[in-house]
Write a protein that holds these residues in place. Structure first.
Motif, PDB file in Angstrom:
ATOM      1  N   SER A  43      10.422   6.411   0.163  1.00 24.43           N
ATOM      2  CA  SER A  43      11.014   7.215   1.238  1.00 24.43           C
ATOM      3  C   SER A  43      10.182   7.145   2.510  1.00 24.43           C
ATOM      4  O   SER A  43      10.698   7.384   3.608  1.00 24.43           O
ATOM      5  CB  SER A  43      11.127   8.671   0.783  1.00 24.43           C
ATOM      6  OG  SER A  43      11.757   8.727  -0.474  1.00 24.43           O
ATOM      7  N   CYS A  44       8.903   6.808   2.387  1.00 26.44           N
ATOM      8  CA  CYS A  44       8.061   6.694   3.585  1.00 26.44           C
ATOM      9  C   CYS A  44       8.527   5.560   4.493  1.00 26.44           C
ATOM     10  O   CYS A  44       8.216   5.548   5.673  1.00 26.44           O
ATOM     11  CB  CYS A  44       6.605   6.492   3.191  1.00 26.44           C
ATOM     12  SG  CYS A  44       6.344   5.053   2.143  1.00 26.44           S
ATOM     13  N   ARG A  45       9.265   4.607   3.916  1.00 25.26           N
ATOM     14  CA  ARG A  45       9.718   3.479   4.732  1.00 25.26           C
ATOM     15  C   ARG A  45      11.078   3.732   5.378  1.00 25.26           C
ATOM     16  O   ARG A  45      11.581   2.890   6.099  1.00 25.26           O
ATOM     17  CB  ARG A  45       9.807   2.210   3.868  1.00 25.26           C
ATOM     18  CG  ARG A  45       8.466   1.747   3.369  1.00 25.26           C
ATOM     19  CD  ARG A  45       8.580   0.388   2.696  1.00 25.26           C
ATOM     20  NE  ARG A  45       7.287  -0.016   2.158  1.00 25.26           N
ATOM     21  CZ  ARG A  45       7.040  -1.190   1.618  1.00 25.26           C
ATOM     22  NH1 ARG A  45       8.000  -2.089   1.531  1.00 25.26           N
ATOM     23  NH2 ARG A  45       5.843  -1.484   1.158  1.00 25.26           N
TER      24      ARG A  45
ATOM     25  N   GLY B   2       9.563   6.364 -10.287  1.00 23.48           N
ATOM     26  CA  GLY B   2      10.821   6.287  -9.567  1.00 23.48           C
ATOM     27  C   GLY B   2      10.710   6.239  -8.057  1.00 23.48           C
ATOM     28  O   GLY B   2      11.717   6.437  -7.372  1.00 23.48           O
ATOM     29  N   CYS B   3       9.530   5.983  -7.500  1.00 25.38           N
ATOM     30  CA  CYS B   3       9.368   6.071  -6.050  1.00 25.38           C
ATOM     31  C   CYS B   3      10.462   5.317  -5.300  1.00 25.38           C
ATOM     32  O   CYS B   3      10.693   4.132  -5.526  1.00 25.38           O
ATOM     33  CB  CYS B   3       8.001   5.529  -5.630  1.00 25.38           C
ATOM     34  SG  CYS B   3       7.854   5.441  -3.851  1.00 25.38           S
ATOM     35  N   ALA B   4      11.129   6.003  -4.408  1.00 25.01           N
ATOM     36  CA  ALA B   4      12.215   5.391  -3.627  1.00 25.01           C
ATOM     37  C   ALA B   4      11.692   4.860  -2.291  1.00 25.01           C
ATOM     38  O   ALA B   4      12.479   4.494  -1.431  1.00 25.01           O
ATOM     39  CB  ALA B   4      13.312   6.413  -3.388  1.00 25.01           C
TER      40      ALA B   4
ATOM     41  N   ARG C 283       0.377   9.804  -4.992  1.00 23.91           N
ATOM     42  CA  ARG C 283       0.172  11.269  -4.979  1.00 23.91           C
ATOM     43  C   ARG C 283       0.999  11.837  -3.824  1.00 23.91           C
ATOM     44  O   ARG C 283       0.466  12.228  -2.786  1.00 23.91           O
ATOM     45  CB  ARG C 283      -1.307  11.593  -4.802  1.00 23.91           C
ATOM     46  CG  ARG C 283      -2.092  11.237  -6.037  1.00 23.91           C
ATOM     47  CD  ARG C 283      -3.572  11.342  -5.817  1.00 23.91           C
ATOM     48  NE  ARG C 283      -4.256  10.783  -6.960  1.00 23.91           N
ATOM     49  CZ  ARG C 283      -4.732  11.506  -7.981  1.00 23.91           C
ATOM     50  NH1 ARG C 283      -4.620  12.801  -7.965  1.00 23.91           N
ATOM     51  NH2 ARG C 283      -5.321  10.918  -8.992  1.00 23.91           N
ATOM     52  N   CYS C 284       2.280  11.860  -4.039  1.00 27.54           N
ATOM     53  CA  CYS C 284       3.208  12.089  -2.940  1.00 27.54           C
ATOM     54  C   CYS C 284       4.484  12.680  -3.509  1.00 27.54           C
ATOM     55  O   CYS C 284       4.913  12.304  -4.584  1.00 27.54           O
ATOM     56  CB  CYS C 284       3.479  10.732  -2.296  1.00 27.54           C
ATOM     57  SG  CYS C 284       4.949  10.624  -1.314  1.00 27.54           S
ATOM     58  N   THR C 285       5.058  13.603  -2.788  1.00 25.89           N
ATOM     59  CA  THR C 285       6.293  14.209  -3.289  1.00 25.89           C
ATOM     60  C   THR C 285       7.500  13.884  -2.412  1.00 25.89           C
ATOM     61  O   THR C 285       8.563  14.446  -2.601  1.00 25.89           O
ATOM     62  CB  THR C 285       6.136  15.746  -3.379  1.00 25.89           C
ATOM     63  OG1 THR C 285       5.737  16.227  -2.103  1.00 25.89           O
ATOM     64  CG2 THR C 285       5.127  16.141  -4.435  1.00 25.89           C
TER      65      THR C 285
ATOM     66  N   MET D 246       0.878  -1.171   0.000  1.00 23.31           N
ATOM     67  CA  MET D 246       0.000   0.000   0.000  1.00 23.31           C
ATOM     68  C   MET D 246       0.914   1.219   0.000  1.00 23.31           C
ATOM     69  O   MET D 246       2.051   1.164   0.456  1.00 23.31           O
ATOM     70  CB  MET D 246      -0.853   0.037   1.262  1.00 23.31           C
ATOM     71  CG  MET D 246      -1.795  -1.124   1.445  1.00 23.31           C
ATOM     72  SD  MET D 246      -3.245  -1.033   0.393  1.00 23.31           S
ATOM     73  CE  MET D 246      -4.227   0.215   1.219  1.00 23.31           C
ATOM     74  N   CYS D 247       0.390   2.317  -0.481  1.00 25.23           N
ATOM     75  CA  CYS D 247       1.150   3.566  -0.457  1.00 25.23           C
ATOM     76  C   CYS D 247       0.618   4.378   0.715  1.00 25.23           C
ATOM     77  O   CYS D 247      -0.597   4.456   0.919  1.00 25.23           O
ATOM     78  CB  CYS D 247       0.913   4.279  -1.781  1.00 25.23           C
ATOM     79  SG  CYS D 247       1.656   5.893  -1.892  1.00 25.23           S
ATOM     80  N   ALA D 248       1.518   4.969   1.489  1.00 24.84           N
ATOM     81  CA  ALA D 248       1.057   5.739   2.642  1.00 24.84           C
ATOM     82  C   ALA D 248       0.279   6.977   2.200  1.00 24.84           C
ATOM     83  O   ALA D 248      -0.495   7.550   2.967  1.00 24.84           O
ATOM     84  CB  ALA D 248       2.229   6.136   3.526  1.00 24.84           C
TER      85      ALA D 248
HETATM   86  S1  SF4 Z   1       7.305   7.450  -0.851  1.00 27.52           S
HETATM   87 FE1  SF4 Z   1       6.304   6.226  -2.480  1.00 27.52          FE
HETATM   88  S2  SF4 Z   1       5.252   4.513  -1.389  1.00 27.52           S
HETATM   89 FE2  SF4 Z   1       5.805   6.107   0.136  1.00 27.52          FE
HETATM   90  S3  SF4 Z   1       3.965   7.364   0.315  1.00 27.52           S
HETATM   91 FE3  SF4 Z   1       5.283   8.343  -1.234  1.00 27.52          FE
HETATM   92  S4  SF4 Z   1       4.633   7.495  -3.226  1.00 27.52           S
HETATM   93 FE4  SF4 Z   1       3.764   6.185  -1.605  1.00 27.52          FE
END
Ligand code: SF4
Length: 406
Positions: A196-198, A192-194, A176-178, A169-171
């Protein structure tokens, strides 16, 4: 039930696409090298996509190709040609997230089905109805829909609906996240999502650190594991069950797809919800792929703090994948395998494959390729022979088994 629900698998390369199809996927979605999000997970050039289509056709399966880039002006160069090529090689559907690409595809490649990507965050009937008028052939709902909302949408549209049942899941609302853009210049909306939330963070209140140094803060969601909702989804007339994970390994794909295949076949056969014993059985099967913490996403309640991972990364790939079968078992009962993780004589192995469901045996004899007896295999990618009381087929997989004492 009105129709056979589709099991839709991800694949990051041709080998994994073939595994997904062999292990029971009705369709595979993959990304080309161009015009696709998850560009890091996309290893398919046109020849690979054509080969995936040819292989899928042998099994009566379908190939969907993501063309879900959020396009800027310069991204249209070559797109028309690309869509025509996908159509000409027999791709069933493209997955798009842009009205301009929907319009273009309908004009230049009308035989391609157009599936609306989850990137469009479709969470209500009104937008599904709008996409119906645009000529879209299927809508992939946002992961953020509840089961009740899925039921309502399916009941009130003729459009086939695809829903996520498994995977990350995406946080934020599906990309829709920067965070990733800001911290790594890797754009979540351009593949390219890295994640980063993890990452681990120190939590600050002005200049004061309020997280304990040894317990850094993270903000990722638990993964979605919604196999218990599959029966409801079948009853709701969902057209397709989507598994997330184009970055996942072949072993993961084989385990998850095989398990959903068994589950769907069982539910079709019985036309009844799973008993508690069968729920426990399938829950255990899914842990064999990965042991990252899981939740039901938005399906039965708004996610709360129990559905997130604060402070731990939660990564948990198991080391239970032991080997791949290289050749069918020979007449003397020996099977040639390629080692992936350490195992020893006397351990229990569990074999699974397209035509074998979790058969276990105790490893009594192991030999290397020179015929020397081994007690231990601890070198990944080496080839050894094991003696087995039943027949295995090339490309079956072997994982660590569990002793069931009565
Ligand atoms: S870093 Fe990636 S997985 Fe995490 S909330 Fe943002 S878009 Fe979603």
């Amino acid at each position: 039930m009105k129709h056979r629900i589709e099991l839709l698998s991800p694949a990051g390369d041709l080998a994994r696409a073939k595994i997904a199809i062999r292990y029971g996927a009705d369709a595979v979605y993959l990304g080309g090298k161009k015009f696709s999000l998850r560009s890091r997970a996309s290893n398919f050039d046109i020849e690979d996509i054509a080969e995936a289509v040819r292989y899928a056709n042998e099994y009566g399966a379908h190939i969907h190709v993501t063309v879900n880039i959020i396009p800027h002006e310069e991204d249209f160069e070559g797109l028309e040609e690309y869509l025509k090529t996908l159509e000409s090689i027999g791709v069933t559907a493209i997955i798009v997230a842009s009205p301009s690409i929907i319009k273009l595809a309908k004009r230049v490649a009308p035989k391609l089905e157009v599936h609306l990507s989850t990137q469009m965050s479709s969470t209500n009937l009104a937008c599904v109805k709008l996409y119906e008028r645009w000529g879209v052939d299927r809508v992939v709902l946002a992961r953020e829909c509840s089961m009740e909302q899925i039921r309502h949408i399916c009941k009130n549209t003729e459009l086939p609906i695809e829903a996520f049942v498994h995977g990350a899941m995406c946080a934020n609302f599906s990309g829709r996240c920067t965070l990733s853009n800001a911290m790594t210049l890797r754009d979540a909306n351009r593949g390219g999502c890295a994640q980063s939330c993890r990452w681990k963070y120190h939590l600050m209140d002005k200049d004061e650190m309020i997280s304990e140094p040894e317990h850094p803060f993270s903000m990722s969601s638990k993964d979605l594991l919604a196999f218990e909702h599959v029966y409801d989804m079948m009853k709701a007339n969902v057209a397709s069950l989507k598994i997330e994970g184009r970055m996942k390994s072949g072993y993961y794909i084989a385990t998850v797809i095989k398990t959903y295949r068994m589950l769907i076949d069982e539910l079709e056969r019985t036309d009844a919800p799973l008993s508690p014993q069968r729920v426990a059985y399938y829950a255990n099967e899914f842990t064999k792929a990965e042991n990252r913490p899981t939740c039901y996403g938005f399906l039965d309640h708004e996610p709360d703090e129990k559905d997130h991972l604060y402070g731990i990364n939660g990564a948990g790939v198991t080391h239970d994948f032991l080997a791949v079968v290289l050749e069918d078992t020979n007449a003397q009962g020996w099977t040639k395998i390629e080692v992936r993780n350490r195992f020893a004589k006397g351990e229990i192995m569990e074999v699974f494959g397209p035509s074998i469901d979790n058969e276990q045996f105790v490893v009594e004899e192991i030999r290397d390729t020179d015929g020397m007896i081994l007690d231990l295999c601890n070198k990944p990618m080496t080839t050894v022979w094991v003696k087995c009381p039943f027949e295995m087929k090339a490309e079956d997989m072997i994982r660590r088994g569990v002793r069931h004492d009565c």
